[in-house]
Design a protein around this motif. Structure first.
Motif, PDB file in Angstrom:
ATOM      1  N   LYS A  86     -18.951 -49.804  40.614  1.00 53.07           N
ATOM      2  CA  LYS A  86     -20.068 -49.822  39.538  1.00 53.07           C
ATOM      3  C   LYS A  86     -19.680 -49.570  37.838  1.00 53.07           C
ATOM      4  CE  LYS A  86     -24.005 -47.382  41.864  1.00 53.07           C
ATOM      5  NZ  LYS A  86     -25.391 -46.585  41.694  1.00 53.07           N
ATOM      6  N   PRO A  87     -19.742 -50.585  37.380  1.00 52.51           N
ATOM      7  CA  PRO A  87     -19.020 -50.593  36.392  1.00 52.51           C
ATOM      8  C   PRO A  87     -19.055 -49.384  35.320  1.00 52.51           C
ATOM      9  CG  PRO A  87     -20.429 -52.171  35.839  1.00 52.51           C
ATOM     10  CD  PRO A  87     -20.906 -51.651  37.185  1.00 52.51           C
ATOM     11  N   ILE A  88     -18.058 -48.795  34.665  1.00 54.24           N
ATOM     12  CA  ILE A  88     -18.512 -47.343  33.523  1.00 54.24           C
ATOM     13  C   ILE A  88     -19.022 -48.147  32.519  1.00 54.24           C
ATOM     14  CG2 ILE A  88     -17.405 -45.534  33.263  1.00 54.24           C
ATOM     15  CD1 ILE A  88     -15.432 -45.669  35.510  1.00 54.24           C
ATOM     16  N   VAL A  89     -19.289 -47.804  32.566  1.00 52.72           N
ATOM     17  CA  VAL A  89     -20.344 -48.024  30.550  1.00 52.72           C
ATOM     18  C   VAL A  89     -20.202 -46.725  29.962  1.00 52.72           C
ATOM     19  CG1 VAL A  89     -21.189 -50.080  29.158  1.00 52.72           C
ATOM     20  CG2 VAL A  89     -21.088 -50.423  30.884  1.00 52.72           C
ATOM     21  N   LYS A  90     -20.037 -46.889  28.509  1.00 48.81           N
ATOM     22  CA  LYS A  90     -20.658 -45.227  28.110  1.00 48.81           C
ATOM     23  C   LYS A  90     -21.363 -45.902  27.626  1.00 48.81           C
ATOM     24  CE  LYS A  90     -15.454 -43.838  27.597  1.00 48.81           C
ATOM     25  NZ  LYS A  90     -14.779 -43.793  25.673  1.00 48.81           N
ATOM     26  N   ASP A  91     -21.795 -47.097  27.021  1.00 51.61           N
ATOM     27  CA  ASP A  91     -22.907 -47.106  25.773  1.00 51.61           C
ATOM     28  C   ASP A  91     -24.104 -47.702  26.520  1.00 51.61           C
ATOM     29  OD1 ASP A  91     -24.635 -48.187  23.966  1.00 51.61           O
ATOM     30  OD2 ASP A  91     -23.582 -49.589  23.234  1.00 51.61           O
ATOM     31  N   LYS A  92     -25.617 -47.088  26.689  1.00 55.33           N
ATOM     32  CA  LYS A  92     -26.753 -47.803  27.227  1.00 55.33           C
ATOM     33  C   LYS A  92     -27.151 -49.138  26.906  1.00 55.33           C
ATOM     34  CE  LYS A  92     -28.041 -42.755  28.420  1.00 55.33           C
ATOM     35  NZ  LYS A  92     -29.029 -41.728  27.786  1.00 55.33           N
ATOM     36  N   LYS A  93     -27.357 -49.511  26.133  1.00 59.29           N
ATOM     37  CA  LYS A  93     -28.086 -50.571  26.015  1.00 59.29           C
ATOM     38  C   LYS A  93     -26.948 -51.699  26.902  1.00 59.29           C
ATOM     39  CE  LYS A  93     -29.645 -49.622  21.332  1.00 59.29           C
ATOM     40  NZ  LYS A  93     -29.628 -49.573  20.279  1.00 59.29           N
ATOM     41  N   LYS A  94     -25.129 -51.220  26.785  1.00 59.61           N
ATOM     42  CA  LYS A  94     -24.947 -52.459  27.369  1.00 59.61           C
ATOM     43  C   LYS A  94     -24.893 -52.605  28.866  1.00 59.61           C
ATOM     44  CE  LYS A  94     -20.691 -52.916  24.320  1.00 59.61           C
ATOM     45  NZ  LYS A  94     -19.303 -52.184  23.608  1.00 59.61           N
ATOM     46  N   LEU A  95     -25.142 -51.374  29.787  1.00 57.92           N
ATOM     47  CA  LEU A  95     -25.287 -50.918  30.834  1.00 57.92           C
ATOM     48  C   LEU A  95     -26.713 -52.319  31.069  1.00 57.92           C
ATOM     49  CD1 LEU A  95     -24.586 -50.005  32.972  1.00 57.92           C
ATOM     50  CD2 LEU A  95     -25.797 -47.572  32.879  1.00 57.92           C
ATOM     51  N   ARG A  96     -27.791 -52.207  30.182  1.00 60.72           N
ATOM     52  CA  ARG A  96     -29.316 -52.189  30.259  1.00 60.72           C
ATOM     53  C   ARG A  96     -28.488 -54.192  30.475  1.00 60.72           C
ATOM     54  NH1 ARG A  96     -32.997 -48.266  26.972  1.00 60.72           N
ATOM     55  NH2 ARG A  96     -32.555 -46.533  28.106  1.00 60.72           N
ATOM     56  N   ARG A 140     -29.747 -56.446  33.309  1.00 62.13           N
ATOM     57  CA  ARG A 140     -30.525 -58.493  33.683  1.00 62.13           C
ATOM     58  C   ARG A 140     -29.528 -59.133  34.061  1.00 62.13           C
ATOM     59  NH1 ARG A 140     -33.031 -55.907  27.605  1.00 62.13           N
ATOM     60  NH2 ARG A 140     -34.602 -54.437  28.315  1.00 62.13           N
ATOM     61  N   LYS A 141     -28.778 -59.198  33.552  1.00 57.53           N
ATOM     62  CA  LYS A 141     -27.832 -60.522  33.752  1.00 57.53           C
ATOM     63  C   LYS A 141     -27.854 -60.841  34.804  1.00 57.53           C
ATOM     64  CE  LYS A 141     -24.952 -60.704  29.565  1.00 57.53           C
ATOM     65  NZ  LYS A 141     -23.762 -61.325  28.748  1.00 57.53           N
ATOM     66  N   LYS A 142     -27.738 -59.174  36.442  1.00 55.23           N
ATOM     67  CA  LYS A 142     -27.762 -59.448  37.083  1.00 55.23           C
ATOM     68  C   LYS A 142     -29.033 -59.960  38.428  1.00 55.23           C
ATOM     69  CE  LYS A 142     -24.008 -56.634  37.989  1.00 55.23           C
ATOM     70  NZ  LYS A 142     -23.400 -55.229  38.235  1.00 55.23           N
ATOM     71  N   GLN A 143     -29.420 -59.531  37.239  1.00 57.47           N
ATOM     72  CA  GLN A 143     -31.501 -59.758  37.685  1.00 57.47           C
ATOM     73  C   GLN A 143     -32.076 -61.144  37.817  1.00 57.47           C
ATOM     74  OE1 GLN A 143     -33.830 -56.836  36.401  1.00 57.47           O
ATOM     75  NE2 GLN A 143     -33.602 -54.979  37.389  1.00 57.47           N
ATOM     76  N   LYS A 144     -30.864 -62.011  36.535  1.00 54.52           N
ATOM     77  CA  LYS A 144     -31.990 -62.755  36.922  1.00 54.52           C
ATOM     78  C   LYS A 144     -30.969 -64.485  37.714  1.00 54.52           C
ATOM     79  CE  LYS A 144     -32.383 -62.699  32.001  1.00 54.52           C
ATOM     80  NZ  LYS A 144     -32.043 -63.225  29.964  1.00 54.52           N
ATOM     81  N   LYS A 145     -29.715 -63.786  37.949  1.00 49.01           N
ATOM     82  CA  LYS A 145     -28.431 -64.349  38.788  1.00 49.01           C
ATOM     83  C   LYS A 145     -29.487 -64.907  40.101  1.00 49.01           C
ATOM     84  CE  LYS A 145     -24.068 -64.183  36.482  1.00 49.01           C
ATOM     85  NZ  LYS A 145     -22.734 -63.106  36.758  1.00 49.01           N
ATOM     86  N   LEU A 146     -29.860 -63.010  40.747  1.00 50.28           N
ATOM     87  CA  LEU A 146     -29.854 -63.185  42.115  1.00 50.28           C
ATOM     88  C   LEU A 146     -32.272 -64.060  41.828  1.00 50.28           C
ATOM     89  CD1 LEU A 146     -29.920 -59.614  42.510  1.00 50.28           C
ATOM     90  CD2 LEU A 146     -29.155 -61.131  43.325  1.00 50.28           C
ATOM     91  N   PHE A 147     -32.376 -63.783  40.899  1.00 49.75           N
ATOM     92  CA  PHE A 147     -33.162 -65.383  40.742  1.00 49.75           C
ATOM     93  C   PHE A 147     -33.306 -66.596  40.806  1.00 49.75           C
ATOM     94  CE2 PHE A 147     -35.984 -60.931  38.877  1.00 49.75           C
ATOM     95  CZ  PHE A 147     -36.859 -61.265  39.923  1.00 49.75           C
ATOM     96  N   ARG A 148     -31.834 -66.973  39.889  1.00 48.14           N
ATOM     97  CA  ARG A 148     -31.548 -68.079  40.325  1.00 48.14           C
ATOM     98  C   ARG A 148     -31.132 -68.683  41.651  1.00 48.14           C
ATOM     99  NH1 ARG A 148     -28.310 -67.953  34.282  1.00 48.14           N
ATOM    100  NH2 ARG A 148     -29.976 -68.271  33.265  1.00 48.14           N
ATOM    101  N   THR A 149     -30.769 -68.160  42.446  1.00 46.90           N
ATOM    102  CA  THR A 149     -29.915 -68.685  43.732  1.00 46.90           C
ATOM    103  C   THR A 149     -31.002 -68.146  44.542  1.00 46.90           C
ATOM    104  OG1 THR A 149     -29.631 -65.561  44.223  1.00 46.90           O
ATOM    105  CG2 THR A 149     -27.480 -66.811  42.975  1.00 46.90           C
ATOM    106  N   GLU A 150     -32.073 -67.278  44.233  1.00 42.82           N
ATOM    107  CA  GLU A 150     -33.415 -67.434  45.465  1.00 42.82           C
ATOM    108  C   GLU A 150     -33.967 -68.524  44.848  1.00 42.82           C
ATOM    109  OE1 GLU A 150     -35.349 -64.163  44.754  1.00 42.82           O
ATOM    110  OE2 GLU A 150     -34.131 -62.626  45.771  1.00 42.82           O
ATOM    111  N   GLY A 151     -33.590 -69.223  44.085  1.00 39.56           N
ATOM    112  CA  GLY A 151     -34.870 -70.006  43.617  1.00 39.56           C
ATOM    113  C   GLY A 151     -34.163 -71.685  44.329  1.00 39.56           C
TER     114      GLY A 151
END
Length: 349
Positions: A324-334, A338-349
């Motif tokens: 897991k990447p160590i991110v101090k800012d919570k907004k960047k972590l979110r 989201r980007k990871k989730q979008k990649k998963l949807f694209r691969t499944e589609g």
């Protein structure tokens, strides 16, 4: 020539006639009144007690050395008040020897002496002496209470003669018998003393308890003959009895006597012993803590009431988990999630 008459001739002649005895024919003159009245009744009044002969001329010198405290001074003043046959003197210097007191008593015309000697400003000694021949006794005075204290509620006439009451033990031991005679001669007020009063309203008691002589002064109440303490009160611890006055051969030495210095030393030693005992207990506790702990053998009966837990299957993970990447800012972590989730949807589609 006519003879001259002397001045006292006529008066002397009349006086001679008056003094001449009456003749046999004449009646003797009556002592009572001539008018026939009853003569007044005569009363014979006894002479006062003070006109008696003062035979026992005991005089007691009461004084002290320098360095006494206020309580000793009040005690000395109380004894002077209660004893009308006492005399006072200035304080004696500490450097003077005790046999000088015999000369002071001779100058004051006293044959008995009560001398208070103070040492270390805390120890009080009392000397009772028959000067100048002796004997004399030395006491340690303890538990002093004076007349001024509120506990003493009684009262007596100033200068009255006291009754002396002694413990029966005074007649059993020879040294106590000697002290009894010395107390009688010193504390007993002589009869017909000029400064004394013809009344007996208080009692001096001498009681022996705990190898000490306890002095008390009580008032005699007329109503029911009960006793009320007046004071002063003190305890005499006998040290020695000497043959002479303020010295000489020792007639008796108290084996039960313990000097104040020795008493204070024993108290200090007892306190030091308690302190050392506490220190030893602390050291033993430290040694116990530092020592190795002894292992206690297991008790086989302890496992009787234990219930075994359910065994779960062991899961073996073959794939390495992603870091897991160590991110101090919570907004960047979110955003990254989201980007990871979008990649998963694209691969499944």
């Amino acid at each position: 020539m006519a003879a001259k008459r002397k001045r006292g001739a006529l008066a002397a002649g009349k006086a001679k006639r008056a003094r001449s005895a009456p003749s046999a024919g004449e009646a003797a003159p009556e002592d009572g009144p001539r008018d026939g009245s009853i003569p007044p009744q005569e009363y014979s009044i006894p002479p006062p007690v003070s006109q008696g002969k003062w035979k026992n001329k005991e005089r007691v010198l009461i004084f002290s050395s320098r360095g006494i405290n206020f309580r000793t001074r009040h005690l000395m003043q109380d004894l002077r008040t209660l004893m009308p046959h006492s005399k006072a003197d200035t304080k004696m210097d500490r450097k003077d020897q005790l046999f000088v007191i015999n000369e002071v008593c001779e100058m004051k015309n006293c044959n008995k002496c009560i001398f208070f000697e103070a040492k270390k400003k805390q120890d009080l000694y009392m000397w009772l002496s028959n000067t100048p021949q002796g004997p004399s006794a030395k006491f340690l005075v303890q538990n002093v209470h004076t007349l001024a204290e509120l506990k003493m509620t009684g009262n007596c006439l100033r200068g009255s003669r006291p009754l002396l009451s002694f413990d029966p033990i005074f007649d059993q031991e020879p040294h106590y018998a000697l002290l009894k005679e010395l107390f009688i001669q010193i504390f007993g007020t002589p009869q017909y003393h000029p400064k004394s009063q013809p009344f007996v309203d208080h009692v001096f008691t001498f009681t022996i308890t705990d190898e000490r002589i306890w002095f008390r002064n009580y008032q005699i109440i007329e109503e029911d003959a009960s006793l009320v303490e007046i004071g002063p009160r003190f305890v005499l611890n006998l040290i020695k009895i000497f043959q002479g006055s303020f010295g000489g051969p020792t007639l008796y030495e108290n084996p039960h006597y313990q000097s104040p210095n020795m008493h204070r030393r024993l108290i200090r030693l007892s306190v030091a012993a308690k302190f050392r005992e506490k220190q030893q207990v602390k050291e033993v506790q430290k040694i116990k803590k530092k020592g190795t702990k002894v292992l206690v053998q297991e008790d086989p009966t302890e496992v009787v009431f234990e219930t075994p837990a359910e065994e779960k299957p062991v899961e073996i993970q073959l794939v390495k988990p992603e870091s897991k990447p160590i991110v101090k800012d919570k907004k960047k972590l979110r955003k990254i999630q989201r980007k990871k989730q979008k990649k998963l949807f694209r691969t499944e589609g």
